[in-house]
Design an enzyme around this catalytic site. Structure first.
Site, PDB file in Angstrom:
ATOM      1  N   ALA A 271      36.500  43.575  13.024  1.00  0.00           N
ATOM      2  CA  ALA A 271      36.593  44.094  14.387  1.00  0.00           C
ATOM      3  C   ALA A 271      35.506  43.484  15.500  1.00  0.00           C
ATOM      4  CB  ALA A 271      36.542  45.471  14.447  1.00  0.00           C
ATOM      5  N   ALA A 272      34.179  43.395  14.829  1.00  0.00           N
ATOM      6  CA  ALA A 272      33.297  42.999  15.822  1.00  0.00           C
ATOM      7  C   ALA A 272      33.274  41.541  16.355  1.00  0.00           C
ATOM      8  CB  ALA A 272      31.644  42.796  14.965  1.00  0.00           C
ATOM      9  N   GLY A 274      34.281  43.521  19.010  1.00  0.00           N
ATOM     10  CA  GLY A 274      35.156  44.479  19.505  1.00  0.00           C
ATOM     11  C   GLY A 274      35.931  44.179  20.810  1.00  0.00           C
ATOM     12  N   GLU A 292      33.992  46.357  10.033  1.00  0.00           N
ATOM     13  CA  GLU A 292      32.984  45.020  10.169  1.00  0.00           C
ATOM     14  C   GLU A 292      32.048  45.084   8.788  1.00  0.00           C
ATOM     15  OE1 GLU A 292      32.912  42.414  12.207  1.00  0.00           O
ATOM     16  OE2 GLU A 292      31.339  41.859  10.733  1.00  0.00           O
ATOM     17  N   CYS A 390      41.031  32.142  15.202  1.00  0.00           N
ATOM     18  CA  CYS A 390      40.729  31.237  16.408  1.00  0.00           C
ATOM     19  C   CYS A 390      40.675  29.679  15.805  1.00  0.00           C
ATOM     20  CB  CYS A 390      39.683  31.560  17.196  1.00  0.00           C
ATOM     21  SG  CYS A 390      38.104  31.684  16.158  1.00  0.00           S
TER      22      CYS A 390
HETATM   23  C1  LIG Z   1      36.806  36.403  14.457  1.00  0.00           C
HETATM   24  S1  LIG Z   1      35.570  37.611  14.322  1.00  0.00           S
HETATM   25  C2  LIG Z   1      36.406  39.121  15.177  1.00  0.00           C
HETATM   26  C3  LIG Z   1      36.474  39.169  16.437  1.00  0.00           C
HETATM   27  C4  LIG Z   1      36.865  40.397  16.859  1.00  0.00           C
HETATM   28  N1  LIG Z   1      38.137  40.791  16.380  1.00  0.00           N
HETATM   29  C5  LIG Z   1      37.042  40.644  18.369  1.00  0.00           C
HETATM   30  O1  LIG Z   1      38.157  40.377  18.968  1.00  0.00           O
HETATM   31  O2  LIG Z   1      35.974  40.739  19.010  1.00  0.00           O
HETATM   32  C6  LIG Z   1      35.681  37.902  12.489  1.00  0.00           C
HETATM   33  C7  LIG Z   1      34.684  39.097  12.221  1.00  0.00           C
HETATM   34  O3  LIG Z   1      35.043  39.395  10.792  1.00  0.00           O
HETATM   35  C8  LIG Z   1      33.835  40.027  10.360  1.00  0.00           C
HETATM   36  N2  LIG Z   1      34.268  39.989   8.854  1.00  0.00           N
HETATM   37  C9  LIG Z   1      34.203  38.905   7.922  1.00  0.00           C
HETATM   38  N3  LIG Z   1      34.608  38.979   6.740  1.00  0.00           N
HETATM   39  C10 LIG Z   1      34.680  40.449   6.894  1.00  0.00           C
HETATM   40  C11 LIG Z   1      35.137  41.344   5.729  1.00  0.00           C
HETATM   41  N4  LIG Z   1      35.372  40.925   4.415  1.00  0.00           N
HETATM   42  N5  LIG Z   1      35.456  42.575   6.239  1.00  0.00           N
HETATM   43  C12 LIG Z   1      35.213  43.034   7.518  1.00  0.00           C
HETATM   44  N6  LIG Z   1      34.548  42.338   8.400  1.00  0.00           N
HETATM   45  C13 LIG Z   1      34.716  40.972   8.140  1.00  0.00           C
HETATM   46  C14 LIG Z   1      32.812  38.939  10.951  1.00  0.00           C
HETATM   47  O4  LIG Z   1      31.474  39.441  10.398  1.00  0.00           O
HETATM   48  C15 LIG Z   1      33.242  38.956  12.324  1.00  0.00           C
HETATM   49  O5  LIG Z   1      32.367  39.687  13.086  1.00  0.00           O
END
Ligand SMILES: C[S@@+](CC[C@H](N)C(=O)[O-])C[C@H]1O[C@@H](n2cnc3c(N)ncnc32)[C@H](O)[C@@H]1O
Length: 464
Positions: A271-272, A274, A292, A390
């Site tokens: 989610a981060a 966010g 996250e 992305c």
């Molecule tokens: C593409 S970003 C997400 C962007 C977010 N959805 C937004 O719209 O702002 C991917 C995120 O997934 C987190 N992430 C990666 N592997 C993960 C896991 N196994 N469980 C939870 N979060 C994870 C990363 O730290 C990163 O913050």
């Protein structure tokens, strides 16, 4: 609209107009940042953060714009420096010359200013002061031989597209009809797109706010507004109060594609910071659990929700390990915005082609497959899972989902996008057309905004 007096004027005057740092000081800071990044192996994003510590926001903006310019012209400046200097000087001098060459060919400053300020920058640091004469001579020669020099190095595809050869070949193989446009767009400055918070205002009202503030903008999506000239968030009317967020228009499709029903339990698994969690909560009366894995990014996610006045159950956990966070109650809708190479957003992260390795997309595809496998049991029968990245590499998109479907008989792909594959690969796009409200209202599954980054979406439904 709440807070009628949220005008750009009050916010903009709240930002003190300090004197800008002179260009020579900015060049010194750029060289220091590059040196620190190469010594400590910092990512481009971490380098930006480290470089801006202690600076006022307008100073950070000026410094970042030069660092971005340097990154977007990395191959050209490097090739030009090689052409101009028979022997490679020590790193500080090399970095200073390459920075000055980026500025020289970047067009923002006059040639005289760049030479003068780069020489001054060399004098300001004891590690480079002895080389001020060399910097002067190299830059003057670059100006004298500019046309010849630029023509000579432009033959190199790495210079033309500012990407290593293997990256260029991979984009060409994945998108044989569009590879040059994709790479050319990737080397340009990205647009600044806002997402209007429908809990606080409407796109029409917010366009009025911008209009009153003298900020040129146009609507490009249901909540997406494109600013004709990018600016720091501090200067965006109502940003601090949560009227708008910065989010690409292609990314804003996620919430509309998932479209949970009122009262639905939604999981946002990665989610981060966010952006998509917030958009879901701005549009739908659902309850969201946001996961996250990274503790620092979990704080960013909380800050996003706080700024926008939204609520989600936020947990710092590994989505691929449901027994560590899941109580066994299935979700109506799951969003998996998985970690990926970011090959679709190179204009926002210009270091990506240079810092990725050729096998990264395959190892990230394995991580994505692991997340999909772990999260599928958390989806209710008839529930939906929106998978997105992305990336515009097929192994992180179509191929990933085809494999998942072949291994999961209870997964069907809800058709989205205009192609026959039922999935949507958005290639980066920048068109001058405006928002087609009728098209968006007619079919949220096929509507594509006229300006967006590269992205992949697949909307899966559990049939059993
Ligand atoms: C593409 S970003 C997400 C962007 C977010 N959805 C937004 O719209 O702002 C991917 C995120 O997934 C987190 N992430 C990666 N592997 C993960 C896991 N196994 N469980 C939870 N979060 C994870 C990363 O730290 C990163 O913050």
């Amino acid at each position: 609209m709440q807070n009628q007096n949220i005008g750009a004027k009050s916010e903009r005057t709240a930002v003190p107009k300090h004197r800008q740092l002179p260009l020579c000081r900015l060049i010194v800071k750029v060289v220091a940042a590059k040196l620190q990044a190469s010594q400590q192996k910092l990512s481009f994003a971490d380098m930006l953060d480290a470089a801006c510590v202690g600076l006022a926001s307008h100073e950070s903006a000026a410094l970042k714009s030069i660092l971005y310019l340097c990154e977007r012209s990395r191959a050209r400046s490097h090739a030009a420096a090689k052409y101009l200097m028979a022997r490679q000087p020590k790193p500080q001098v090399q970095m200073l010359v390459e920075t000055a060459l980026s500025l020289l060919f970047g067009g923002t400053y006059t040639e005289f200013t760049v030479v003068n300020q780069a020489v001054e920058a060399a004098r300001l640091d004891r590690r480079t002061e002895r080389f001020a004469g060399l910097v002067n001579a190299v830059l003057r020669r670059a100006i004298r031989e500019k046309t010849l020099l630029l023509n000579r190095i432009a033959e190199d595809p790495e210079v033309r597209f500012n990407a290593p050869r293997w990256w260029i070949e991979r984009i060409r193989a994945a998108h044989p009809e569009h590879w040059t446009e994709i790479l050319e767009l990737a080397a340009q400055k990205p647009p600044l797109t806002l997402r209007v918070n429908r809990r606080r205002t409407t796109p029409e009202e917010y366009l009025e706010v911008l209009n009153r503030a003298g900020i040129a903008a146009r609507r490009i999506g249901p909540e997406a507004i494109l600013l004709e000239s990018p600016r720091p968030v501090e200067e965006i009317p109502g940003f601090a109060m949560g009227l708008v967020s910065v989010q690409d228009a292609g990314t804003q499709m996620a919430a509309h594609l998932l479209a949970p029903n009122p009262g639905d339990a939604v999981l946002d698994a990665c989610a981060a910071p966010g952006g998509k969690t917030a958009h879901l909560l701005e549009l739908f009366d659902c309850s969201v659990t946001a996961l996250e894995i990274d503790p620092k990014r979990t704080e960013l996610l909380k800050a996003t929700l706080a700024r926008l006045g939204l609520f989600a159950r936020v947990t710092c956990a590994d989505a691929a390990d449901p027994k560590s966070w899941w109580d066994g109650r299935q979700f109506d809708a799951v969003l998996l915005d998985a970690p990926c190479t970011a090959s679709g957003i190179v204009r926002r992260q210009p270091d990506v082609p240079w810092t990725r390795r050729p096998d990264d997309s395959y190892s990230l595809a394995k991580t994505q497959a692991k997340l999909l496998k772990a999260l599928w049991p958390t989806v209710k029968p008839n529930g939906k899972l929106l998978f997105c990245t992305c990336s515009i590499f097929p192994e992180e998109g179509i191929e990933q989902i085809r494999r998942f479907m072949s291994e999961n008989a209870d997964a069907r792909c809800i058709p989205i996008g205009k192609s026959h594959v039922n999935m949507l690969t958005l290639l980066p796009r920048e068109e001058s057309s405006t928002y087609d409200e009728a098209a968006a209202a007619r079919d949220r599954f096929t509507f594509e905004p006229p300006v967006h980054d590269g992205f992949f979406y697949a909307l899966l439904q559990k049939t059993a």
